[in-house]
Design an enzyme around this catalytic site. Sequence first.
Site, PDB file in Angstrom:
ATOM      1  N   GLY A 108       0.843  -1.189   0.000  1.00  0.00           N
ATOM      2  CA  GLY A 108       0.000   0.000   0.000  1.00  0.00           C
ATOM      3  C   GLY A 108       0.875   1.233   0.000  1.00  0.00           C
ATOM      4  CG  LEU A 163       6.750   1.128   1.328  1.00  0.00           C
ATOM      5  CD1 LEU A 163       6.202   1.499  -0.040  1.00  0.00           C
ATOM      6  CD2 LEU A 163       7.867   0.092   1.199  1.00  0.00           C
TER       7      LEU A 163
HETATM    8 CO    CO Z   1       2.666   3.404   5.693  1.00  0.00          CO
END
Ligand code: CO
Length: 191
Positions: free
Chosen positions: A46, A105
């Site tokens: 995502g 991330l």
């Molecule tokens: Co995130």
Amino acid sequence: MAVLDVVVYPAEVLETSASEVTEFGSKLRNFVADMHETMHAAGGIGLAANQVGSLQRVIVINIPYDGDRYEETDSKEVWHDTPFTIINPKITKKEGKFKYQEGCLSFPDIFEVVQRAHTVTVEYQDEFGKKQEITASGLMAVCLQHEIDHIDGIVFVERMSRLKQNIVKKKLVRRGNPESSINNTGEQDVE
Ligand code: CO
């Protein structure tokens, strides 16, 4: 298409609420394509627009069945291996509780258990502005809630228990600036 740079915490854009998308033209669709490419290149499931430095309420999700660490069932769900583009999302229903070890991330090498709703219903628009709705459980529900938090300027550390927040903050300080960690990682947590 292009792979965009992923913003790593700390950064103001990660803690700023993004704006509604009102123009559903080719510029948006090019941006969405770049986000999908960036997520794929980074190995993520995502990605929110804030994470590539853009304050638009745009999310992409694609959860591969093979890489699935979802612990409750081995079954393949309808949302596996499906690219989702989720614009202007609103959670309209939440049910149950679910704990899952999340990563992000924007927080390389940080993985911690977060408790969220088990099942969510989300209304959103696709990249053409068409209204859509999804109800999902488990990992997809986790991902939807994690990414919607991003566009609200909320990073997943804020959803952890206070104890875990302190552990993660110390890790980040130590990694980012070893000198300042001496001053900032004392045993007394006053907050
Ligand atoms: Co995130």
